[in-house]
Write a protein that holds these residues in place. Structure first.
Motif, mmCIF file in Angstrom:
data_model
loop_
_atom_site.group_PDB
_atom_site.id
_atom_site.type_symbol
_atom_site.label_atom_id
_atom_site.label_comp_id
_atom_site.label_asym_id
_atom_site.label_seq_id
_atom_site.Cartn_x
_atom_site.Cartn_y
_atom_site.Cartn_z
ATOM 1 N N ASP A 147 36.205 16.159 33.476
ATOM 2 C CA ASP A 147 35.233 16.321 32.255
ATOM 3 C C ASP A 147 36.240 17.180 31.032
ATOM 4 O O ASP A 147 37.002 17.923 31.330
ATOM 5 C CB ASP A 147 34.010 17.232 32.271
ATOM 6 N N ARG A 148 35.868 16.700 29.790
ATOM 7 C CA ARG A 148 36.353 17.251 28.755
ATOM 8 C C ARG A 148 35.599 18.503 28.271
ATOM 9 O O ARG A 148 34.442 18.602 28.079
ATOM 10 C CB ARG A 148 36.684 16.272 27.680
ATOM 11 N N LEU A 149 36.259 19.790 28.034
ATOM 12 C CA LEU A 149 35.538 21.016 27.595
ATOM 13 C C LEU A 149 35.600 21.033 26.317
ATOM 14 O O LEU A 149 36.990 21.180 25.608
ATOM 15 C CB LEU A 149 35.864 22.076 28.259
ATOM 16 N N TYR A 150 34.460 21.238 25.375
ATOM 17 C CA TYR A 150 34.679 21.457 23.977
ATOM 18 C C TYR A 150 34.339 23.084 23.841
ATOM 19 O O TYR A 150 33.312 23.582 24.468
ATOM 20 C CB TYR A 150 33.852 20.591 23.300
ATOM 21 N N ASP A 151 34.964 23.754 22.652
ATOM 22 C CA ASP A 151 34.446 24.945 22.233
ATOM 23 C C ASP A 151 33.309 24.992 21.427
ATOM 24 O O ASP A 151 32.621 24.266 21.225
ATOM 25 C CB ASP A 151 35.691 25.958 21.832
ATOM 26 N N ALA A 152 33.094 26.238 21.162
ATOM 27 C CA ALA A 152 31.950 26.493 20.284
ATOM 28 C C ALA A 152 31.793 25.709 18.855
ATOM 29 O O ALA A 152 30.717 25.345 18.076
ATOM 30 C CB ALA A 152 31.568 28.084 19.756
ATOM 31 N N THR A 153 33.026 25.377 18.289
ATOM 32 C CA THR A 153 33.127 24.525 17.162
ATOM 33 C C THR A 153 33.322 23.302 17.204
ATOM 34 O O THR A 153 33.211 22.416 16.276
ATOM 35 C CB THR A 153 34.462 25.292 16.403
ATOM 36 N N GLY A 154 33.065 22.780 18.574
ATOM 37 C CA GLY A 154 33.049 21.201 18.986
ATOM 38 C C GLY A 154 34.683 20.717 19.128
ATOM 39 O O GLY A 154 34.626 19.537 19.289
ATOM 40 N N SER A 155 35.618 21.539 18.956
ATOM 41 C CA SER A 155 36.910 21.091 19.246
ATOM 42 C C SER A 155 37.472 21.248 20.655
ATOM 43 O O SER A 155 36.974 21.817 21.379
ATOM 44 C CB SER A 155 38.002 22.122 18.742
ATOM 45 N N SER A 156 38.301 19.963 21.141
ATOM 46 C CA SER A 156 38.432 19.772 22.332
ATOM 47 C C SER A 156 39.263 20.761 22.765
ATOM 48 O O SER A 156 40.172 21.367 22.214
ATOM 49 C CB SER A 156 39.226 18.489 22.475
ATOM 50 N N VAL A 157 39.055 21.596 24.053
ATOM 51 C CA VAL A 157 40.073 22.396 24.714
ATOM 52 C C VAL A 157 40.887 21.964 25.661
ATOM 53 O O VAL A 157 42.002 22.275 25.664
ATOM 54 C CB VAL A 157 39.087 23.529 25.089
ATOM 55 N N ALA A 158 40.210 21.420 26.639
ATOM 56 C CA ALA A 158 41.100 20.974 27.793
ATOM 57 C C ALA A 158 40.105 20.185 28.741
ATOM 58 O O ALA A 158 38.916 20.075 28.677
ATOM 59 C CB ALA A 158 41.664 22.052 28.747
ATOM 60 N N LYS A 159 40.716 19.614 29.753
ATOM 61 C CA LYS A 159 39.793 18.929 30.981
ATOM 62 C C LYS A 159 39.827 19.919 31.885
ATOM 63 O O LYS A 159 40.382 20.940 32.217
ATOM 64 C CB LYS A 159 40.674 17.685 31.568
ATOM 65 N N MET A 192 29.898 21.618 26.392
ATOM 66 C CA MET A 192 30.293 22.570 25.680
ATOM 67 C C MET A 192 30.380 24.082 26.084
ATOM 68 O O MET A 192 29.505 24.333 27.047
ATOM 69 C CB MET A 192 29.465 22.469 24.486
ATOM 70 N N THR A 193 31.112 24.984 25.555
ATOM 71 C CA THR A 193 31.083 26.474 25.957
ATOM 72 C C THR A 193 30.649 27.252 24.545
ATOM 73 O O THR A 193 30.941 26.690 23.396
ATOM 74 C CB THR A 193 32.428 26.670 26.469
ATOM 75 N N THR A 194 30.104 28.341 24.540
ATOM 76 C CA THR A 194 29.669 29.137 23.508
ATOM 77 C C THR A 194 30.839 29.861 22.938
ATOM 78 O O THR A 194 30.765 30.796 21.989
ATOM 79 C CB THR A 194 28.534 29.944 23.792
ATOM 80 N N LEU A 195 32.017 29.793 23.846
ATOM 81 C CA LEU A 195 33.413 30.544 23.480
ATOM 82 C C LEU A 195 34.212 29.838 22.459
ATOM 83 O O LEU A 195 34.072 28.321 22.412
ATOM 84 C CB LEU A 195 34.067 30.887 24.799
ATOM 85 N N THR A 196 34.706 30.654 21.471
ATOM 86 C CA THR A 196 35.967 29.933 20.590
ATOM 87 C C THR A 196 37.260 29.966 21.169
ATOM 88 O O THR A 196 37.401 30.479 22.408
ATOM 89 C CB THR A 196 35.978 30.852 19.354
ATOM 90 N N LYS A 197 38.002 29.328 20.694
ATOM 91 C CA LYS A 197 39.307 29.031 21.289
ATOM 92 C C LYS A 197 40.192 30.448 21.546
ATOM 93 O O LYS A 197 40.788 30.708 22.424
ATOM 94 C CB LYS A 197 40.336 28.316 20.452
ATOM 95 N N LYS A 198 39.813 31.337 20.593
ATOM 96 C CA LYS A 198 40.361 32.754 20.334
ATOM 97 C C LYS A 198 39.926 33.598 21.553
ATOM 98 O O LYS A 198 40.648 34.112 22.379
ATOM 99 C CB LYS A 198 40.033 33.590 19.060
ATOM 100 N N GLU A 199 38.630 33.489 22.109
ATOM 101 C CA GLU A 199 38.014 34.011 23.343
ATOM 102 C C GLU A 199 38.401 33.266 24.514
ATOM 103 O O GLU A 199 38.614 34.227 25.346
ATOM 104 C CB GLU A 199 36.427 33.927 23.168
ATOM 105 N N LEU A 200 38.692 32.117 24.312
ATOM 106 C CA LEU A 200 39.203 31.345 25.764
ATOM 107 C C LEU A 200 40.541 31.904 26.006
ATOM 108 O O LEU A 200 40.970 31.965 27.077
ATOM 109 C CB LEU A 200 39.096 29.943 25.510
#
Length: 88
Positions: free
Chosen positions: A30-42, A76-84
């Motif tokens: 599954d594709r994971l998206y950050d708090a802003t809706g940007s794709s992060v990773a599978k 979706m995650t509530t975390l941002t890419k910086k937090e990830l």
């Protein structure tokens, strides 16, 4: 057992099973998206406790189930890419 104790036990049981219930929804690849809706990773793996493991910026990151939701069919995650990036 009085009614108050029964309510507390029920609430505790429900809170403990919520991440496990979500784990059934999150699946590998599954594709994971950050708090802003940007794709992060599978999603690489779904842990028994509902946490998901992804490879982000060359490292395995464990995203806690409490931060995950299914929004408009997206994981979706509530975390941002910086937090990830700070996760281990």
């Amino acid at each position: 057992m009085n009614k108050f104790a029964a309510i507390i036990l029920t609430a505790t049981a429900l809170s403990l099973t919520a991440p496990a219930a979500f784990a059934a929804e999150a699946q590998r690849n599954d594709r994971l998206y950050d708090a802003t809706g940007s794709s992060v990773a599978k999603v690489n793996r779904v842990a028994a406790d509902g946490d998901v493991l992804v490879i982000y910026k060359g490292k395995v990151r464990r995203v806690q189930a409490e931060t995950l939701s299914n929004t408009d069919g997206k994981l979706m995650t509530t975390l941002t890419k910086k937090e990830l990036r700070r996760l281990k």
